[in-house]
Design a protein around this motif. Structure first.
Motif, PDB file in Angstrom:
ATOM      1  N   LYS A 138       0.870  -1.083  -0.026  1.00 57.57           N
ATOM      2  CA  LYS A 138      -0.130   0.009  -0.098  1.00 57.57           C
ATOM      3  C   LYS A 138       0.816   1.199   0.180  1.00 57.57           C
ATOM      4  O   LYS A 138       0.459   2.299  -0.556  1.00 57.57           O
ATOM      5  N   THR A 139       1.882   1.230   1.001  1.00 56.65           N
ATOM      6  CA  THR A 139       2.788   2.371   0.973  1.00 56.65           C
ATOM      7  C   THR A 139       3.576   2.546  -0.376  1.00 56.65           C
ATOM      8  O   THR A 139       3.671   3.818  -0.962  1.00 56.65           O
ATOM      9  N   LEU A 140       4.082   1.330  -0.970  1.00 56.42           N
ATOM     10  CA  LEU A 140       4.884   1.300  -2.196  1.00 56.42           C
ATOM     11  C   LEU A 140       3.924   1.961  -3.306  1.00 56.42           C
ATOM     12  O   LEU A 140       4.353   2.561  -4.253  1.00 56.42           O
ATOM     13  N   SER A 141       2.483   1.478  -3.434  1.00 57.63           N
ATOM     14  CA  SER A 141       1.653   1.928  -4.437  1.00 57.63           C
ATOM     15  C   SER A 141       1.582   3.421  -4.263  1.00 57.63           C
ATOM     16  O   SER A 141       1.524   3.856  -5.403  1.00 57.63           O
ATOM     17  N   GLY A 142       1.244   3.848  -3.145  1.00 57.94           N
ATOM     18  CA  GLY A 142       1.176   5.313  -3.221  1.00 57.94           C
ATOM     19  C   GLY A 142       2.569   6.112  -3.678  1.00 57.94           C
ATOM     20  O   GLY A 142       2.248   7.029  -4.369  1.00 57.94           O
ATOM     21  N   SER A 143       3.660   5.625  -3.340  1.00 62.47           N
ATOM     22  CA  SER A 143       4.841   6.376  -3.801  1.00 62.47           C
ATOM     23  C   SER A 143       4.790   6.206  -5.311  1.00 62.47           C
ATOM     24  O   SER A 143       5.355   7.235  -5.942  1.00 62.47           O
ATOM     25  N   VAL A 144       4.497   5.198  -5.842  1.00 59.50           N
ATOM     26  CA  VAL A 144       4.745   4.975  -7.273  1.00 59.50           C
ATOM     27  C   VAL A 144       3.754   5.793  -7.902  1.00 59.50           C
ATOM     28  O   VAL A 144       3.844   6.343  -9.191  1.00 59.50           O
ATOM     29  N   LYS A 145       2.480   5.920  -7.357  1.00 57.58           N
ATOM     30  CA  LYS A 145       1.513   6.748  -8.039  1.00 57.58           C
ATOM     31  C   LYS A 145       2.132   8.186  -8.110  1.00 57.58           C
ATOM     32  O   LYS A 145       1.923   8.778  -9.155  1.00 57.58           O
ATOM     33  N   LEU A 146       2.645   8.555  -6.859  1.00 54.87           N
ATOM     34  CA  LEU A 146       3.214  10.099  -7.138  1.00 54.87           C
ATOM     35  C   LEU A 146       4.329  10.183  -8.041  1.00 54.87           C
ATOM     36  O   LEU A 146       4.340  11.183  -8.497  1.00 54.87           O
ATOM     37  N   LEU A 147       5.215   9.149  -8.246  1.00 55.40           N
ATOM     38  CA  LEU A 147       6.290   9.130  -8.941  1.00 55.40           C
ATOM     39  C   LEU A 147       5.779   9.233 -10.395  1.00 55.40           C
ATOM     40  O   LEU A 147       6.485   9.878 -11.218  1.00 55.40           O
ATOM     41  N   ILE A 148       4.819   8.531 -10.573  1.00 54.43           N
ATOM     42  CA  ILE A 148       4.354   8.451 -12.099  1.00 54.43           C
ATOM     43  C   ILE A 148       3.771   9.859 -12.338  1.00 54.43           C
ATOM     44  O   ILE A 148       3.678  10.015 -13.653  1.00 54.43           O
ATOM     45  N   GLU A 149       2.886  10.441 -11.392  1.00 59.17           N
ATOM     46  CA  GLU A 149       2.358  11.526 -12.037  1.00 59.17           C
ATOM     47  C   GLU A 149       3.546  12.562 -12.053  1.00 59.17           C
ATOM     48  O   GLU A 149       3.273  13.536 -13.100  1.00 59.17           O
ATOM     49  N   MET A 150       4.596  12.641 -11.462  1.00 57.98           N
ATOM     50  CA  MET A 150       5.488  13.672 -11.787  1.00 57.98           C
ATOM     51  C   MET A 150       6.328  13.183 -13.233  1.00 57.98           C
ATOM     52  O   MET A 150       6.664  14.151 -13.796  1.00 57.98           O
ATOM     53  N   LEU A 151       6.415  11.817 -13.510  1.00 56.83           N
ATOM     54  CA  LEU A 151       7.022  11.547 -14.686  1.00 56.83           C
ATOM     55  C   LEU A 151       6.043  11.916 -15.900  1.00 56.83           C
ATOM     56  O   LEU A 151       6.374  12.485 -17.021  1.00 56.83           O
ATOM     57  N   ALA A 152       4.652  11.831 -15.593  1.00 60.95           N
ATOM     58  CA  ALA A 152       3.878  12.336 -16.530  1.00 60.95           C
ATOM     59  C   ALA A 152       4.076  13.594 -16.872  1.00 60.95           C
ATOM     60  O   ALA A 152       3.446  14.181 -18.203  1.00 60.95           O
ATOM     61  N   LEU A 153       4.144  14.384 -15.974  1.00 60.87           N
ATOM     62  CA  LEU A 153       4.306  15.811 -16.302  1.00 60.87           C
ATOM     63  C   LEU A 153       5.311  16.247 -17.289  1.00 60.87           C
ATOM     64  O   LEU A 153       5.408  16.981 -18.042  1.00 60.87           O
ATOM     65  N   PHE A 154       6.392  15.334 -17.351  1.00 61.10           N
ATOM     66  CA  PHE A 154       7.433  15.625 -18.285  1.00 61.10           C
ATOM     67  C   PHE A 154       7.360  14.575 -19.503  1.00 61.10           C
ATOM     68  O   PHE A 154       7.929  15.136 -20.620  1.00 61.10           O
ATOM     69  N   HIS A 155       6.480  13.674 -19.311  1.00 60.64           N
ATOM     70  CA  HIS A 155       6.373  12.723 -20.619  1.00 60.64           C
ATOM     71  C   HIS A 155       4.865  12.311 -20.673  1.00 60.64           C
ATOM     72  O   HIS A 155       4.573  11.176 -20.497  1.00 60.64           O
ATOM     73  N   THR A 156       4.069  13.420 -21.077  1.00 64.82           N
ATOM     74  CA  THR A 156       2.698  13.151 -20.928  1.00 64.82           C
ATOM     75  C   THR A 156       2.100  12.430 -22.061  1.00 64.82           C
ATOM     76  O   THR A 156       1.063  11.505 -21.678  1.00 64.82           O
ATOM     77  N   GLU A 157       2.484  12.267 -23.185  1.00 68.77           N
ATOM     78  CA  GLU A 157       2.290  11.350 -24.349  1.00 68.77           C
ATOM     79  C   GLU A 157       2.544   9.945 -23.909  1.00 68.77           C
ATOM     80  O   GLU A 157       1.494   9.094 -24.109  1.00 68.77           O
ATOM     81  N   ALA A 158       3.588   9.650 -23.283  1.00 67.67           N
ATOM     82  CA  ALA A 158       3.831   8.270 -23.079  1.00 67.67           C
ATOM     83  C   ALA A 158       2.949   7.731 -21.709  1.00 67.67           C
ATOM     84  O   ALA A 158       2.440   6.763 -21.662  1.00 67.67           O
ATOM     85  N   PHE A 159       2.969   8.520 -20.726  1.00 71.14           N
ATOM     86  CA  PHE A 159       2.219   8.067 -19.809  1.00 71.14           C
ATOM     87  C   PHE A 159       0.809   8.450 -19.450  1.00 71.14           C
ATOM     88  O   PHE A 159       0.118   7.948 -18.536  1.00 71.14           O
ATOM     89  N   ARG A 160       0.257   9.040 -20.492  1.00 76.52           N
ATOM     90  CA  ARG A 160      -1.295   9.292 -20.220  1.00 76.52           C
ATOM     91  C   ARG A 160      -2.005   7.907 -20.683  1.00 76.52           C
ATOM     92  O   ARG A 160      -3.379   7.956 -20.248  1.00 76.52           O
ATOM     93  N   ARG A 161      -1.405   6.923 -21.077  1.00 85.27           N
ATOM     94  CA  ARG A 161      -2.244   5.715 -21.364  1.00 85.27           C
ATOM     95  C   ARG A 161      -2.365   4.873 -20.068  1.00 85.27           C
ATOM     96  O   ARG A 161      -3.302   3.879 -19.967  1.00 85.27           O
ATOM     97  N   THR A 162      -1.649   5.060 -19.015  1.00 84.83           N
ATOM     98  CA  THR A 162      -1.551   4.027 -18.030  1.00 84.83           C
ATOM     99  C   THR A 162      -2.937   4.121 -17.256  1.00 84.83           C
ATOM    100  O   THR A 162      -3.088   2.887 -16.698  1.00 84.83           O
ATOM    101  N   PRO A 163      -3.656   4.987 -16.786  1.00 86.45           N
ATOM    102  CA  PRO A 163      -4.840   4.794 -16.120  1.00 86.45           C
ATOM    103  C   PRO A 163      -6.033   3.965 -17.088  1.00 86.45           C
ATOM    104  O   PRO A 163      -6.666   3.161 -16.431  1.00 86.45           O
ATOM    105  N   ILE A 164      -5.979   4.155 -18.456  1.00 85.54           N
ATOM    106  CA  ILE A 164      -6.765   3.483 -19.389  1.00 85.54           C
ATOM    107  C   ILE A 164      -6.202   1.851 -19.108  1.00 85.54           C
ATOM    108  O   ILE A 164      -6.822   0.780 -19.178  1.00 85.54           O
ATOM    109  N   MET A 165      -4.837   1.591 -19.478  1.00 82.43           N
ATOM    110  CA  MET A 165      -4.308   0.336 -19.458  1.00 82.43           C
ATOM    111  C   MET A 165      -4.589  -0.407 -18.074  1.00 82.43           C
ATOM    112  O   MET A 165      -4.957  -1.562 -18.292  1.00 82.43           O
ATOM    113  N   ARG A 166      -4.433   0.284 -17.193  1.00 84.43           N
ATOM    114  CA  ARG A 166      -4.786  -0.297 -15.698  1.00 84.43           C
ATOM    115  C   ARG A 166      -6.278  -0.951 -15.530  1.00 84.43           C
ATOM    116  O   ARG A 166      -6.539  -1.861 -15.050  1.00 84.43           O
TER     117      ARG A 166
END
Length: 399
Positions: A138-166
């Protein structure tokens, strides 16, 4: 701490009286499964799993108790393990305890009181490990979610698919009766990482099926290994790293890495991500459709046929489901987490891309829009798909 309602206790011993004693003593504490040899027990573990305690004699038919415990770790890694033995060799017992992660060993014969205390302790130990693992995930999932959000700010095209694919991955996992989806969800969330490491020109040429130079192919081939190298340094993500490393591997042995496994030797989660990633690129902005599956059918040998069939059944059902989202045109102050951008969010003057269409908004990305609006201005209103709360049917009124 509450223990799960049904614990499974697996017992392997050649002595029928020992097996009968376990059933008699512990049938009220959970489900007791007994085997007189190791191979049947391993087959049962592979097909069922979810075992809390494994008890085995050291000298047991088949591969022997020590080798059996080692093999069982692949199917029940978090089970508490107890050895029943008449062994007196200190060295052999030390090997079993140290190398097979034994919770306890008991000398035969042992009393019912001693046996009950040992199994109760093993059940409590397993419950504690399960709780700690859940809290860590649970802790790691929260940390990963925050990390993914930060990565998505710089690579929006790549990371915009993750919520749909999940969401798609969870539908497939449910159809396949996969109960523990944490590893799959983490792999989906990190799946664009390899693309974010690649030069956009090379990735664009690859996705467009254009000819690549030898140098470009080497760069492309290095992406899975780079992703694996990054993630394996994070505790608990070693398996996720391996899943992503093999997610570009075709069922027929094509793709990357070139010397990887084939067919069902490829991890199931890797095969799922392979299907979903290729579906994403074959689909229009409106989402998965029948034409996307037809596109994948051209190279059908690259995909697990059973998995492709299940994905088609799961995901095309979405097209027939009643719409639970509406289109809203909002100013930034009215945006909500969970809204999905219909159009690219652009700055007012320079038309710089802030967030790509299809991006599911979070509190972090909404704050990013607010910051860009203060500095450069953002074109508004912004069109989004917004979830509609389904109204409860009116309650019947008694006359």
């Amino acid at each position: 701490m509450e223990r799960r309602s049904v614990d499974k206790i697996l017992v392997v011993d050649t002595d029928a009286k020992v097996l009968e004693a376990f059933v008699r003593l512990f049938q009220d504490k959970g489900q007791v499964i007994t085997f007189s040899e190791t191979e049947g027990a391993l087959k049962w573990l592979k097909e069922n799993g979810g075992v809390s305690v494994i008890v085995t004699a050291l000298n047991v038919s088949g591969r022997g108790g020590s080798a059996f415990l080692q093999a069982s770790e692949a199917f029940a890694p978090h089970a508490s393990r107890i050895i029943l033995t008449t062994e007196t060799s200190v060295d052999r017992l030390k090997e079993a305890v140290n190398e097979r992660h034994i919770f306890m060993f008991l000398n035969k014969p042992c009393s019912a009181t001693e046996l009950t205390a040992a199994v109760d302790g093993a059940l409590a130990h397993h419950a504690q490990l399960t709780y700690e693992r859940h809290m860590l995930e649970k802790t790691l999932s929260g940390s990963v979610k925050l990390l993914i959000e930060m990565l998505a700010l710089f690579h929006t095209e790549a990371f915009r698919r993750t919520p749909i694919m999940r969401a798609q991955a969870l539908k497939i996992a449910k159809r396949l009766s996969i109960k523990r989806t944490w590893e799959l969800e983490m792999a989906v969330m990190f799946s664009p990482l390899g693309e974010a490491l690649l030069p956009r020109e090379i990735l664009g040429r690859y996705r467009a099926a254009k000819t690549l130079t030898d140098q470009e192919r080497r760069v492309l081939a290095s992406a899975p290994a780079q992703t694996k190298q990054l993630l394996k340094n994070i505790p608990q993500l070693e398996k996720v790293a391996e899943v992503l490393y093999l997610s570009g591997r075709g069922f027929d042995g094509s793709g990357f890495p070139e010397d990887g496994p084939t067919a069902k030797d490829i991890p199931l989660n890797s095969r799922i991500i392979k299907v979903l990633t290729d579906l994403w690129y074959a689909s229009p902005e409106t989402g998965v459709d029948a034409a996307a599956f037809e596109a994948l059918a051209i190279n059908h040998k690259q995909y697990d046929p059973h998995l492709l069939q299940i994905a088609k059944a799961c995901l095309l059902d979405e097209l027939d489901a009643p719409q639970e989202r509406k289109i809203s045109a909002c100013y930034i102050r009215a945006l909500k987490p969970g809204d999905i951008l219909i159009d690219d969010a652009l700055t007012e003057g320079t038309h710089e891309l802030v967030l790509s269409s299809g991006h599911e908004l979070t509190e972090t990305t909404i704050r990013r829009l607010e910051q860009f609006d203060k500095i450069s201005g953002v074109r508004q209103p912004i069109r989004v798909h917004r979830a509609v709360k389904l109204e409860e049917p009116p309650k019947a009124v008694n006359a």
